[in-house]
Design an enzyme around this catalytic site. Structure first.
Site, PDB file in Angstrom:
ATOM      1  N   ASP A   1     -36.863   2.539  58.463  1.00 37.37           N
ATOM      2  CA  ASP A   1     -37.117   2.835  59.871  1.00 37.37           C
ATOM      3  C   ASP A   1     -36.530   1.665  60.688  1.00 37.37           C
ATOM      4  O   ASP A   1     -36.134   0.648  60.128  1.00 37.37           O
ATOM      5  CB  ASP A   1     -38.639   2.933  60.053  1.00 37.37           C
ATOM      6  CG  ASP A   1     -39.033   3.679  61.324  1.00 37.37           C
ATOM      7  OD1 ASP A   1     -38.152   4.019  62.121  1.00 37.37           O
ATOM      8  OD2 ASP A   1     -40.243   3.897  61.507  1.00 37.37           O
TER       9      ASP A   1
ATOM     10  N   ASP B   1     -38.475   9.814  66.851  1.00 36.42           N
ATOM     11  CA  ASP B   1     -39.849   9.897  67.350  1.00 36.42           C
ATOM     12  C   ASP B   1     -39.995  10.948  68.435  1.00 36.42           C
ATOM     13  O   ASP B   1     -40.051  10.653  69.629  1.00 36.42           O
ATOM     14  CB  ASP B   1     -40.290   8.523  67.863  1.00 36.42           C
ATOM     15  CG  ASP B   1     -40.262   7.497  66.755  1.00 36.42           C
ATOM     16  OD1 ASP B   1     -40.168   7.898  65.572  1.00 36.42           O
ATOM     17  OD2 ASP B   1     -40.325   6.287  67.052  1.00 36.42           O
TER      18      ASP B   1
ATOM     19  N   GLU C   1     -31.751   0.613  63.831  1.00 31.88           N
ATOM     20  CA  GLU C   1     -30.649   0.770  64.820  1.00 31.88           C
ATOM     21  C   GLU C   1     -29.863  -0.525  65.017  1.00 31.88           C
ATOM     22  O   GLU C   1     -28.661  -0.424  65.275  1.00 31.88           O
ATOM     23  CB  GLU C   1     -31.226   1.249  66.152  1.00 31.88           C
ATOM     24  CG  GLU C   1     -31.802   2.652  66.087  1.00 31.88           C
ATOM     25  CD  GLU C   1     -33.116   2.754  65.318  1.00 31.88           C
ATOM     26  OE1 GLU C   1     -33.825   1.734  65.264  1.00 31.88           O
ATOM     27  OE2 GLU C   1     -33.392   3.811  64.763  1.00 31.88           O
TER      28      GLU C   1
END
Ligand SMILES: *[C@@H]1O[C@H](CO)[C@@H](O)[C@H](O)[C@H]1NC(C)=O
Ligand SMILES: *[C@@H]1O[C@H](CO)[C@@H](O)[C@H](O)[C@H]1NC(C)=O
Ligand SMILES: *[C@@H]1O[C@H](CO)[C@@H](O)[C@H](O)[C@H]1NC(C)=O
Ligand SMILES: *[C@@H]1O[C@H](CO)[C@@H](O)[C@H](O)[C@H]1NC(C)=O
Ligand SMILES: *[C@@H]1O[C@H](CO)[C@@H](O)[C@H](O)[C@H]1NC(C)=O
Length: 942
Positions: free
Chosen positions: A528, A604, A531
């Site tokens: 997770d 999300d 980025e």
């Protein structure tokens, strides 16, 4: 997950939820280079009278080594650029433009990360098959035409280069299908040596290269280095791709009078808290691939750049453009879609993919970046996740409740709270005193565990990962050379520099069973926040002037960072066993090539109907550009779904390739049994339907891994000629055999309008009722299920016995569901292997083809290379030799049959057949006694 609004209090923090803060993220106007190129484009004269500064230098055009090369002169700035067009197997053309003699090197692009075999792996067409013809025109300039082959329909492919201004056209026969710089938007900022420039103190002068956004300053020590170029799709009304955005499947216009967005689509991997819908804002992943589809053909481009990129889309000024084509080429092009690509750094590097069919474009793109790795079989089952399952007892009790309620599932997930203070590779020993025992218990019911593992490392000398990575110098650096620090889940953190191969390899090694305490072969991983998400960084990510291995700026590689995290994790799992096993790793950030490393999800989302509807647009868009193994969090990550919404979400989620429920820590528990009836029954039935169809899904994954074809597909991929479906997502295809129409509105009873776009028979998957297309029909739908139709001509394998997990189904018999058609050949395939190892790469698999004609079903081996008739093949076949086909069901038979003759190994025998004409002629052969591994036929007799 991400919490945008985080208040840091010492090492801990509190958070509060609020919708996306648009002002946290840049608009084009906040980005100097985006504005520069947008302005340049609007100052460029109309295509009728193009005048730009970029012209091919006289006599600079050559064809050497299967590569067309030329110099582009920027007359205004006296800079020479180097243009190279290379001709690749499969009909692709790669066009690269960069400075000929820059004062210091430019970043050469993410090819070594993105291309499946790196830059060296590209296969050029032999020079003997390529010819160059140059013709002078009245104005003293030349035009150059390279003939380099033909497409799958036998049409010739040529590339034509014009000199003033430079432009490139790819032609199929004589029709232009893809164009570069025909609008003259090409503009290239050459590198400048700061030292050689006069020093100025005026901070608003252009020589101050720094750029501010909110409280951050990007020092931009290398100065401006952006570029832009237009790419046009003549004859096209619809373009698709360039995920990830919460936007429509058919991309919207961002320029022109009737534009639908004011901002360009942005590609810059970002952690966007409670992302908004219907916007071109950047999200977690970037795939700079665009497809265009029209009735005549499908084409595509792969714009290989990993820096921040903006893409404008507009529809052509029809009359003017058509005029020019008519003059130059003497043919009609009534419409066109024009796009403008703007990147902050790197080199211009565009792969042109000529099609002509969608399937050709998928395989052309796959020839560059590879295909979706064949996943572990369990990972296409159902995943149960939430932030967080509290402790070992919670995990085991949820595991048990699935059995109590008769719901199959394969994987339970642990989010960040399972660790010791957000130190990845560790456990909270109080909550998880015996993780190995816990995993063994899961294993007994055929289930797996996934742990989250993020790229930020808690800054803590007493944490072995932090200590070793610091000592070895494996962290991303600030621009002064010190280790970069930022805030994330653990508080003060550093980020592993995955572009450093040694660091990446070191991370991979941490997954070995002796280093990762409490891990077993039953544990898999979820990356997770890659980025990367940095809570106190600009736009919640890392500063662009941070430095990676070899002095590469973060700006150059931002969009591939997440893929490199995914890759290192995937390699770690593969290598932890003596005999390598297929990994399963889920990632939030992605780039072209991530499909080689595992699954991704749409990030999300929120528990509302609009997000439910949007999930299909996002999943289909990604599937078109090679990111097949994708799904959306079932139920919505943020917020509490109503029971109806959650039921509808499961009913859709079973038809997305990655099937996981997930929820935010602040939401109410929502495991299916907590909803009560009738929801529990409907959700159980939906999940069981996914499991019944796992043989079909696994076969689709196999075929995607071979050819690059999407697993779920927009209607137009299967029905390319009917324009009425080019922009819809109210229904979509799973493989070529099933049409699914999600319900995305509240209410127990709704009416769906379904399009049956071709002359063909379509079968209601649940009732067997048939519909003759082409037709548009209102379909009433209750809460029980969402509409699903089988396409006539399909054969779909299922396994009908209900089990606790996919693993426990592995030796179950098959049912073959035949959907008859008088319009096309009736065919289907079935792939199976051990579901775990790499034996299939040496032939350890079974791949069957079923054909139904003249009332006879034939089973034969699907094509297999000679080299794969190996020991692994023989061994695997033997291990499956007792698996039967327990039922053959034929739908759409006009005649009634009483018996069937089965021929196997030259022996014939008779079995009974029962037919009913009640709905649309269903004939069933019960227990024909044939084996899945063998050749046989079953002939129905009246
Ligand atoms: C352009 O640059 C070249 C070499 O970079 C130099 O020789 C030439 O004099 C320059 N011409 C002009 C007009 O500045
Ligand atoms: C700096 O440059 C701007 C724009 O060129 C000008 O308006 C301003 O007066 C200059 N300031 C100084 C201190 O030179
Ligand atoms: C792993 O567990 C062993 C035995 O419990 C312990 O000695 C060791 O320090 C642990 N390693 C790490 C890295 O936590
Ligand atoms: C295209 O599909 C629609 C249903 O979506 C159908 O009504 C129409 O007849 C089809 N057109 C053709 C030419 O088949
Ligand atoms: C179809 O099957 C029948 C026997 O059931 C046979 O006589 C006939 O020749 C077959 N036709 C074709 C085209 O194979």
């Amino acid at each position: 997950m991400l919490l945008r609004n985080v208040l840091f209090l010492g090492v801990g923090f509190v958070y509060f939820a609020s919708p996306v803060k648009n002002e946290d993220f840049k608009k084009c106007k906040d980005s100097k280079f985006c504005l520069l190129h947008r302005d340049y484009a609007s100052s460029t004269k109309s295509p009728n009278n193009l005048q730009t500064n970029y012209i091919i230098a006289k006599d600079s055009v050559n064809l050497i080594n299967s590569e067309l090369s030329a110099h582009i002169i920027n007359s205004a700035q006296n800079v020479t650029l180097d243009l190279k067009a290379s001709f690749l197997e499969g009909g692709l053309v790669r066009v690269r433009v960069q400075e000929l003699n820059p004062p210091f090197p430019r970043f050469q692009g993410p090819g070594k990360y993105s291309l499946k075999n790196g830059e060296e792996g590209l296969k050029k067409i032999p020079e003997t098959k390529i010819s160059l013809k140059s013709v002078s025109s009245q104005d003293g300039y030349k035009s150059h035409t390279v003939a380099y082959g033909s497409n799958s329909k036998g049409a010739s492919l040529t590339l034509s280069l014009s000199e003033n201004p430079w432009s490139i056209r790819l032609l199929e026969n004589d029709t232009p299908i893809l164009e570069l710089n025909t609008l003259g938007y090409f503009n290239f900022e050459h590198l400048q040596d700061k030292k050689s420039q006069p020093q100025e103190s005026n901070s608003t002068s252009p020589l101050d290269w720094s750029e501010n956004f909110k409280s951050w300053t990007d020092t931009r020590p290398k100065g401006p280095q952006s570029f832009g170029v237009d790419i046009s799709f003549p004859g096209s009304t619809n373009v698709y791709g360039i995920p990830e955005h919460a936007s429509s499947l058919s991309l919207k216009t961002t320029k022109g009078e009737n534009r639908m967005y004011d901002e360009p689509y942005r590609l810059y991997n970002l952690d966007v808290f409670e992302f908004a819908l219907d916007t071109p804002m950047a999200l977690y992943g970037s795939v700079p691939v665009m497809l265009s589809h029209s009735k005549d053909r499908t084409v595509g481009v792969f714009y290989m750049n990993s820096a921040e990129t903006w893409v404008d889309i507009s529809k052509a000024d029809v009359s003017k453009v058509a005029n020019i084509y008519n003059q130059i080429l003497g043919n009609q092009n009534k419409v066109a879609t024009n796009t403008h690509w703007i990147s902050e750094s790197g080199v211009m590097d565009v792969f042109l993919m000529p099609g002509p069919t969608a399937k050709d474009v998928f395989s052309q793109y796959a020839s560059l970046v590879g295909t979706t790795q064949l996943p572990r079989e369990f990972s296409i089952g159902y995943h149960q996740c939430r932030w967080n399952y509290l402790d070992q007892n919670d995990v085991l009790s949820v595991n048990n409740m699935f059995d109590v309620h008769g719901i199959p599932y394969d994987v339970i997930w642990l989010d960040i709270e399972h660790t010791d203070g957000k130190r990845y590779f560790t456990w909270d020993n109080a909550k998880f005193p015996d993780p190995i025992e816990m995993q063994n218990t899961l294993d007994h019911s055929g289930r797996k565990l996934v742990n989250v593992l993020d790229p930020h490392i808690k800054h803590d000398d007493n944490y072995y990962i932090s200590k070793q990575a610091t000592e070895k110098g494996y962290f991303v650096k600030r621009n002064d050379g010190s280790d970069y620090k930022g805030w994330c889940w653990p508080g003060d953190s550093n980020w592993i520099d995955y572009t450093n191969e040694e660091a990446s390899e070191w991370v991979s090694q941490q997954f070995s069973y002796d280093r990762y305490n409490g891990s077993t072969p039953n544990l898999f991983i979820w990356n997770d926040m890659n980025e990367p998400s940095v809570f106190n960084g600009p736009e919640i990510t890392m500063e662009k002037d941070n430095l990676h291995f070899g002095g590469v700026e973060h700006r150059d590689i931002h969009n591939v960072y997440g893929m490199l995290v995914h890759k290192a994790t995937s390699e770690g799992l593969r290598k932890r066993d003596k005999i390598p096993m297929r990994p399963f790793v889920l990632s939030r950030a992605f780039f072209s090539g991530s499909q080689r490393y595992g699954a991704v999800w749409t990030g999300d989302n929120a528990a509302d109907w609009e997000h439910l509807a949007s999930s299909t647009d996002m999943v289909l868009t990604n599937n078109l550009v090679g990111m097949h193994f994708i799904g959306a969090d079932i139920g919505g990550f943020f917020g509490n779904p109503s029971p109806t919404l959650l039921t509808r979400w499961y009913q859709l989620g079973i038809w997305h390739p990655f099937f996981r429920a997930h929820a935010h820590i602040d939401t109410k528990r929502r495991e299916p049994w907590l909803l009560g009836e009738p929801y529990l029954t409907h959700i159980r039935e939906a999940i069981k339907l996914r499991y019944k169809l796992l043989p079909y899904w696994y076969t689709l994954f196999y075929e995607a891994s071979k050819t690059g074809i999407p697993i779920v597909r927009p209607m137009w991929v299967e029905f390319p000629e009917n324009t009425s479906t080019f922009d819809i997502t109210s229904q979509f295809m799973v493989g070529s055999g099933l049409i699914v129409a999600p319900v995305t509105t509240e209410g127990d009873s709704v009416t769906q309008v379904i399009k049956f776009p071709k002359e063909q028979i379509f079968f209601d998957f649940f009732t067997g009722e048939s519909i003759l297309g082409p037709e548009t029909k209102d379909i009433p739908t209750l809460l029980r299920e969402i509409p699903v139709f089988a396409v006539g001509g399909s054969i779909i394998p299922t396994r009908e016995r209900s089990r606790r997990s996919s693993h426990l189904m592995r030796n179950d018999p098959y049912t073959l569901n035949i959907y008859a058609s008088s319009f096309k050949e009736i065919k289907g395939t079935l792939y199976l292997d051990d579901g775990n190892s790499y034996d299939y790469t040496n032939g350890g698999y079974i791949y069957r083809e079923f054909v139904f004609k003249n009332a006879t079903l034939y089973s034969k081996e699907a094509e297999r290379p000679e080299s794969e008739k190996s020991a692994e093949y023989i061994a695997f076949k033997k291990s499956k030799k007792n698996i039967r086909v327990e039922r053959v069901v034929v739908k759409g038979m006009r005649n009634s049959f009483t018996k069937a003759i089965i021929s196997e190994n030259g022996v014939n025998r008779e079995v009974e057949v029962t037919c009913t004409q009640k709905i649309s002629g269903v004939c069933t052969v019960r227990d024909p006694g044939v084996l899945i591994t063998e050749d046989w036929s079953i002939r129905l007799i009246q």
